[in-house]
Design a protein around this motif. Structure first.
Motif, PDB file in Angstrom:
ATOM      1  N   THR A 136      -0.208   9.327  -4.403  1.00  0.00           N
ATOM      2  CA  THR A 136      -1.557   9.891  -4.486  1.00  0.00           C
ATOM      3  C   THR A 136      -1.688  11.307  -3.905  1.00  0.00           C
ATOM      4  O   THR A 136      -2.349  12.142  -4.536  1.00  0.00           O
ATOM      5  CB  THR A 136      -2.587   8.920  -3.863  1.00  0.00           C
TER       6      THR A 136
ATOM      7  N   SER B 268     -10.130   4.278  11.097  1.00  0.00           N
ATOM      8  CA  SER B 268      -9.897   2.855  11.344  1.00  0.00           C
ATOM      9  C   SER B 268     -10.178   2.526  12.821  1.00  0.00           C
ATOM     10  O   SER B 268     -10.613   1.431  13.154  1.00  0.00           O
ATOM     11  CB  SER B 268      -8.477   2.450  10.953  1.00  0.00           C
TER      12      SER B 268
ATOM     13  N   GLY C 165      -7.280   8.689   8.361  1.00  0.00           N
ATOM     14  CA  GLY C 165      -7.400   7.244   8.169  1.00  0.00           C
ATOM     15  C   GLY C 165      -7.269   6.495   9.484  1.00  0.00           C
ATOM     16  O   GLY C 165      -7.999   5.529   9.738  1.00  0.00           O
TER      17      GLY C 165
ATOM     18  N   LEU D 191       0.800  -1.223   0.000  1.00  0.00           N
ATOM     19  CA  LEU D 191       0.000   0.000   0.000  1.00  0.00           C
ATOM     20  C   LEU D 191       0.840   1.284   0.000  1.00  0.00           C
ATOM     21  O   LEU D 191       0.337   2.353  -0.324  1.00  0.00           O
ATOM     22  CB  LEU D 191      -0.933   0.004   1.213  1.00  0.00           C
TER      23      LEU D 191
ATOM     24  N   LEU E 168      -7.374   4.247   1.140  1.00  0.00           N
ATOM     25  CA  LEU E 168      -8.677   4.540   0.524  1.00  0.00           C
ATOM     26  C   LEU E 168      -9.059   6.004   0.746  1.00  0.00           C
ATOM     27  O   LEU E 168      -9.636   6.638  -0.134  1.00  0.00           O
ATOM     28  CB  LEU E 168      -9.751   3.601   1.065  1.00  0.00           C
TER      29      LEU E 168
ATOM     30  N   THR F 188     -11.434  -0.860  11.268  1.00  0.00           N
ATOM     31  CA  THR F 188     -10.978  -1.354   9.963  1.00  0.00           C
ATOM     32  C   THR F 188      -9.448  -1.367   9.948  1.00  0.00           C
ATOM     33  O   THR F 188      -8.810  -0.669  10.747  1.00  0.00           O
ATOM     34  CB  THR F 188     -11.467  -0.430   8.834  1.00  0.00           C
TER      35      THR F 188
ATOM     36  N   THR G  59      -7.107   8.129  -1.630  1.00  0.00           N
ATOM     37  CA  THR G  59      -7.654   7.958  -2.981  1.00  0.00           C
ATOM     38  C   THR G  59      -8.947   8.773  -3.131  1.00  0.00           C
ATOM     39  O   THR G  59      -9.187   9.398  -4.171  1.00  0.00           O
ATOM     40  CB  THR G  59      -7.935   6.471  -3.264  1.00  0.00           C
ATOM     41  N   PHE G  60      -9.749   8.783  -2.059  1.00  0.00           N
ATOM     42  CA  PHE G  60     -10.965   9.594  -2.066  1.00  0.00           C
ATOM     43  C   PHE G  60     -10.614  11.083  -2.221  1.00  0.00           C
ATOM     44  O   PHE G  60     -11.244  11.810  -2.993  1.00  0.00           O
ATOM     45  CB  PHE G  60     -11.751   9.349  -0.779  1.00  0.00           C
TER      46      PHE G  60
ATOM     47  N   ALA H 152      -5.067   0.150   4.964  1.00  0.00           N
ATOM     48  CA  ALA H 152      -6.047   0.179   3.878  1.00  0.00           C
ATOM     49  C   ALA H 152      -6.965   1.395   4.005  1.00  0.00           C
ATOM     50  O   ALA H 152      -7.312   2.032   3.005  1.00  0.00           O
ATOM     51  CB  ALA H 152      -6.866  -1.116   3.890  1.00  0.00           C
ATOM     52  N   THR H 153      -7.343   1.731   5.239  1.00  0.00           N
ATOM     53  CA  THR H 153      -8.223   2.885   5.440  1.00  0.00           C
ATOM     54  C   THR H 153      -7.532   4.171   4.994  1.00  0.00           C
ATOM     55  O   THR H 153      -8.131   5.022   4.329  1.00  0.00           O
ATOM     56  CB  THR H 153      -8.610   3.004   6.932  1.00  0.00           C
TER      57      THR H 153
END
Lengths: 258, 287
Positions: B223, B257, B253, B216, B270, B262, B273-274, B266-267
């Motif tokens: 990003t 999380s 994040g 990741l 994402l 979560t 990316t959002f 990964a959180t």
């Protein structure tokens, strides 16, 4: 500038790229205050020769001296370089002023950031090319001709004694080309040596003092009016070619199906 | 191998219901995670601007994946896996750089070759290293909640060194990523600065593995800078915006999380990316 040192002195230069001889035994000198065009078809080695003079490529054999030194080691005689338009990402996030300021970086050295003297030099270079109003504009917002003027300003920002211009007017309209070359001739009159690479004989020939015609070898070198005869054009382009003139504007006609 | 993998999975989802009832920063592991998130978020976002504008995004992904081979090699040799990853990734990055500059092989081809072969080496060696099998998922997907004080010291020192070098050589790097030929003619050795940049990228990625994981971490690098580049045409502003996005994504994040139980790496990815999609939308609306 020491008047005794020749800006560019090339002897028996051979360059091979990927096993192919791109330049073969080329000898050429460029004097102070001389405006020279390197002419030839695509793949003739014009850009290669300019890159050797700029220190971007190392010769396989022969010697190249720029103000008596190895190329790419600007000492007391700065060299200004304008890259081919295609070599630059036009969307790079930088202002016109930022581009010109880069020319000041080498003299500043790592760890030191521009000061007022550098900002003044940048403003002066931009105004020398008539681009002072573009200073804060992002590169992405400039037209092709404006971009080329900004790169010329960068080439000028250290008051260089030698200018290397790679296809500087590509994509410019006729009026912009005229303005550009009249600017360059002004610089030549100040005693700078100027080398311009072009594949467009008709546009460049009337602008320069001398031409060097390349097709891997140096086919001819001298005054445009004397050198550019049918024999030279044939050796350069490998086909039947003719240069004729309408007023001040020469045109070349190429017959590929001789 | 399978039973031992359940441990790190539990670590990734560290049991949060009781944590939720009290303050998020009350826990030492959360304080360390936040600190690590801030440090790596800023570092990746700043270095990422140079990466994105030099077209080195794929290099980032390649080097990051090579660190799997480095981690495995380190564990197999009995040294600190991250130290193994750092040395190994530097060798890989310099090899890719040398191949792309000195041979006819293109940079992306060289990266493609090393990308898979170093992963393959890692997979082979993991079989010989039981301790690594237990930690495998933590390295692949990050384990920011298990950041130790030693990790923080390593991140601070190495990250500080990267930022200091970026500050010292920043304008030379800017010139060489924008116009390498022009830089050389002016007397700035562009190839040396290319090697400096891929060295800084390697340090940045290895430092950040603990936070986001091998798979990741390229997102953390690329990003925020890509999002910032949608919104400005000035390098300095992009650096600033990228840093803000990197910070927002790592801190935001982590909080998300924590709230939704979560996996943190990964959180974070994402969320950034959002933010990128949001920035693209804003850029489109402004046109």
């Amino acid at each position: 500038m020491s008047p005794t040192v020749t800006p560019v002195d090339i002897r028996d230069l051979t360059v091979t790229l990927g096993g192919l001889a791109v330049l073969d035994n080329v000898s050429l000198t460029i004097a102070q205050g001389e405006f020279l065009a390197l002419l030839g078809p695509n793949g003739a080695g014009k850009s290669t020769l300019l890159k050797v003079i700029g220190g971007l490529l190392t010769p396989d054999s022969g010697s190249v001296r720029v103000f008596g030194r190895e190329p790419g080691r600007p000492g007391t005689n700065p060299v200004g370089y304008m890259p081919q338009a295609g070599a630059i990402n036009p969307r790079f996030p930088i202002s016109a002023r930022g581009v010109v300021m880069m020319g000041r970086y080498p003299a500043l050295g790592p760890g030191r950031y521009p000061r007022s003297a550098d900002r003044a030099a940048v403003a002066q270079a931009l105004s020398a090319v008539g681009a002072e109003n573009l200073a804060t504009k992002p590169l992405a917002k400039l037209s092709g001709g404006q971009r080329q003027r900004v790169f010329l300003a960068r080439a000028l920002v250290n008051n260089p004694d030698l200018l290397l211009l790679d296809e500087p007017t590509a994509g410019m309209d006729t009026q912009a080309v005229e303005q550009f070359y009249s600017l360059i001739r002004g610089l030549r009159d100040q005693g700078k040596a100027v080398v311009v690479v072009s594949h467009d004989i008709g546009v460049v020939a009337p602008q320069v003092d001398r031409v060097a015609c390349l097709n891997r070898r140096l086919v001819a070198h001298g005054l445009p009016g004397q050198v550019l005869d049918q024999h030279v054009l044939e050796s350069m382009y490998g086909c039947d070619a003719m240069l004729f003139t309408h007023g001040d504007h020469p045109h070349m006609v190429v017959n590929r199906h001789k | 191998m399978t039973p031992s993998l359940s441990l790190p999975l539990a670590a990734l989802n560290i049991g949060l219901p009781d944590v939720l009832q009290s303050g998020i920063l009350q826990y030492g592991f959360m304080q360390r995670a936040m600190t690590a998130g801030v440090l790596t978020g800023v570092l990746c976002a700043v270095v990422g601007v140079f990466v994105v504008h030099r077209g080195l995004s794929f290099m980032g992904a390649g080097i990051s994946h090579a660190s799997f081979g480095g981690v495995a090699l380190g564990a197999w040799l009995g040294v600190n896996p991250l130290a193994g990853a750092l040395v190994f990734c530097l060798l890989v990055a310099w090899s890719i750089g040398w191949i792309s500059l000195k041979t006819q092989v293109r940079e992306d081809t060289a990266i493609g070759i090393f990308f898979a072969s170093t992963m393959a080496l890692g997979i082979l060696l993991v079989g010989y290293s039981p301790p690594l099998q237990r930690e495998l998922l933590a390295y692949l997907f990050g384990s920011i909640l298990s950041v130790s004080v030693d990790d923080l010291v390593f991140i601070s020192l190495a990250g500080g060194l990267v930022l200091a070098l970026l500050g010292w050589f920043g304008k030379e790097l800017l010139f060489t990523i924008f116009d390498p030929d022009g830089a050389v003619v002016a007397g700035i050795p562009a190839n040396r600065y290319y090697f400096l940049l891929i060295t800084l990228v390697t340090f940045t990625l290895v430092i950040s593995i603990k936070v986001a994981g091998i798979v990741l971490v390229p997102a953390l690098l690329v990003t925020p800078a890509a999002a910032a580049s949608q919104l400005s045409e000035r390098f300095g502003i992009i650096l600033l915006l990228s840093t803000l996005f990197g910070l927002a994504a790592t801190l935001g994040g982590l909080v998300l999380s924590y709230l939704f139980n979560t996996p943190s790496g990964a959180t974070i990815v994402l969320l950034i990316t959002f933010l990128f999609l949001l920035a693209s939308l804003v850029a489109r609306l402004r046109k």
